[in-house]
Design an enzyme around this catalytic site. Structure first.
Site, mmCIF file in Angstrom:
data_model
loop_
_atom_site.group_PDB
_atom_site.id
_atom_site.type_symbol
_atom_site.label_atom_id
_atom_site.label_comp_id
_atom_site.label_asym_id
_atom_site.label_seq_id
_atom_site.Cartn_x
_atom_site.Cartn_y
_atom_site.Cartn_z
ATOM 1 N N HIS A 1 0.844 -1.195 0.000
ATOM 2 C CA HIS A 1 0.000 0.000 0.000
ATOM 3 C C HIS A 1 0.882 1.248 0.000
ATOM 4 O O HIS A 1 2.075 1.179 0.264
ATOM 5 C CB HIS A 1 -0.835 0.077 1.285
ATOM 6 C CG HIS A 1 -1.693 -1.097 1.581
ATOM 7 N ND1 HIS A 1 -3.053 -1.085 1.398
ATOM 8 C CD2 HIS A 1 -1.390 -2.315 2.100
ATOM 9 C CE1 HIS A 1 -3.561 -2.245 1.791
ATOM 10 N NE2 HIS A 1 -2.573 -3.012 2.217
ATOM 11 N N GLU B 1 2.578 -0.880 4.389
ATOM 12 C CA GLU B 1 2.307 0.482 3.935
ATOM 13 C C GLU B 1 3.621 1.203 3.683
ATOM 14 O O GLU B 1 4.502 1.230 4.549
ATOM 15 C CB GLU B 1 1.518 1.262 5.000
ATOM 16 C CG GLU B 1 0.133 0.709 5.289
ATOM 17 C CD GLU B 1 -0.944 1.266 4.357
ATOM 18 O OE1 GLU B 1 -0.596 2.044 3.431
ATOM 19 O OE2 GLU B 1 -2.130 0.926 4.576
ATOM 20 N N HIS C 1 -2.537 -2.997 -3.269
ATOM 21 C CA HIS C 1 -3.945 -2.864 -2.888
ATOM 22 C C HIS C 1 -4.812 -2.716 -4.141
ATOM 23 O O HIS C 1 -5.920 -3.231 -4.222
ATOM 24 C CB HIS C 1 -4.088 -1.630 -1.976
ATOM 25 C CG HIS C 1 -5.274 -1.677 -1.071
ATOM 26 N ND1 HIS C 1 -5.580 -0.652 -0.213
ATOM 27 C CD2 HIS C 1 -6.242 -2.617 -0.893
ATOM 28 C CE1 HIS C 1 -6.692 -0.963 0.468
ATOM 29 N NE2 HIS C 1 -7.094 -2.145 0.064
ATOM 30 N N ASP D 1 -3.857 2.282 -4.740
ATOM 31 C CA ASP D 1 -2.489 2.348 -4.218
ATOM 32 C C ASP D 1 -1.772 1.007 -4.350
ATOM 33 O O ASP D 1 -2.439 -0.024 -4.363
ATOM 34 C CB ASP D 1 -2.501 2.811 -2.743
ATOM 35 C CG ASP D 1 -3.243 1.846 -1.814
ATOM 36 O OD1 ASP D 1 -4.407 1.524 -2.116
ATOM 37 O OD2 ASP D 1 -2.658 1.423 -0.807
HETATM 38 ZN ZN LIG Z 1 -4.112 0.558 0.539
#
Ligand SMILES: [Zn+2]
Length: 204
Positions: A48, A130, A166, A176
């Site tokens: 992400h 992330e 994602h 993303d």
């Molecule tokens: Zn995401």
């Protein structure tokens, strides 16, 4: 007869993991997690991008969001995500620092409604990472290095067979990390076969 001590071979690298916690990550234990289903086959890494407010780097807002302590009134943008309860297992800053929020043996809340490799509810059996960044924009060399090392370590502990964004597990709903993420670069750093990566991950 005494057994002579053989000279030591090069020592194996210290184990990267303490249970589902990565030893080299800085830890903040998020309350946003739950148990994985029994017998979950953790074979997917989901990548992400996030920054709060979007495009602002180096602050604490992402940490605070995952820790359920973001001050929703601190910035106008935060109104649009007020009450959001999310987490990821890992967060990698622009400088390549690795943070962990959820035990990888537990289920983090990063994927939402999703499906990939014929299975839905990707939170059940994936690890979410992330990258501090902005959807569609580029990421730093330090982030690729930390990410590749982390993926390699995950591959030592779990039967990782897929790495996806994602955007690939929730197409149309999520975008993303977007076009600025270089899948070929990650693949090259890892030396993993192309079949583990999204099919349309092309040149950038
Ligand atoms: Zn995401």
């Amino acid at each position: 007869m005494a057994t002579a001590k053989a000279p030591r071979e090069a020592r194996p690298a210290p184990a990267a993991w303490d249970g589902g916690w990565h030893r080299r990550a800085r830890v903040q234990a998020s309350p946003h997690f739950g148990p994985r289903p029994d017998h979950a086959q953790i074979d997917l890494i989901v990548i992400h991008s996030i920054s709060l407010p979007p495009g602002v780097y180096g602050g604490q807002a992402v940490h605070d969001l995952f820790m359920n302590r973001l001050d929703w009134d601190a910035h106008p943008y935060f109104q649009s995500i007020r009450g959001l309860q999310v987490s990821a297992h890992f967060f990698i800053t622009r400088r390549g620092a690795l943070w962990q929020f959820v035990d990888c043996d537990q289920r983090a809340w990063h994927a939402g409604r999703s499906a990939y490799r014929g299975r839905s509810e990707c939170n059940d059996d994936s690890v979410g990472i992330e990258l501090e960044g902005l959807e569609g924009q580029r990421f730093t060399a330090s982030q690729y290095r930390t990410l590749a090392r982390l993926c390699a370590d995950l591959g030592q502990r779990y039967p990782i067979a897929h790495v996806a964004g994602h955007e690939h597990i929730a197409p149309g709903r999520k975008g993303d990390p977007g076009a600025g993420f270089d899948w070929q670069r990650l693949q090259g750093l890892l030396g993993w076969p192309a079949k583990r990566f999204p099919q349309h991950a092309g040149s950038h």
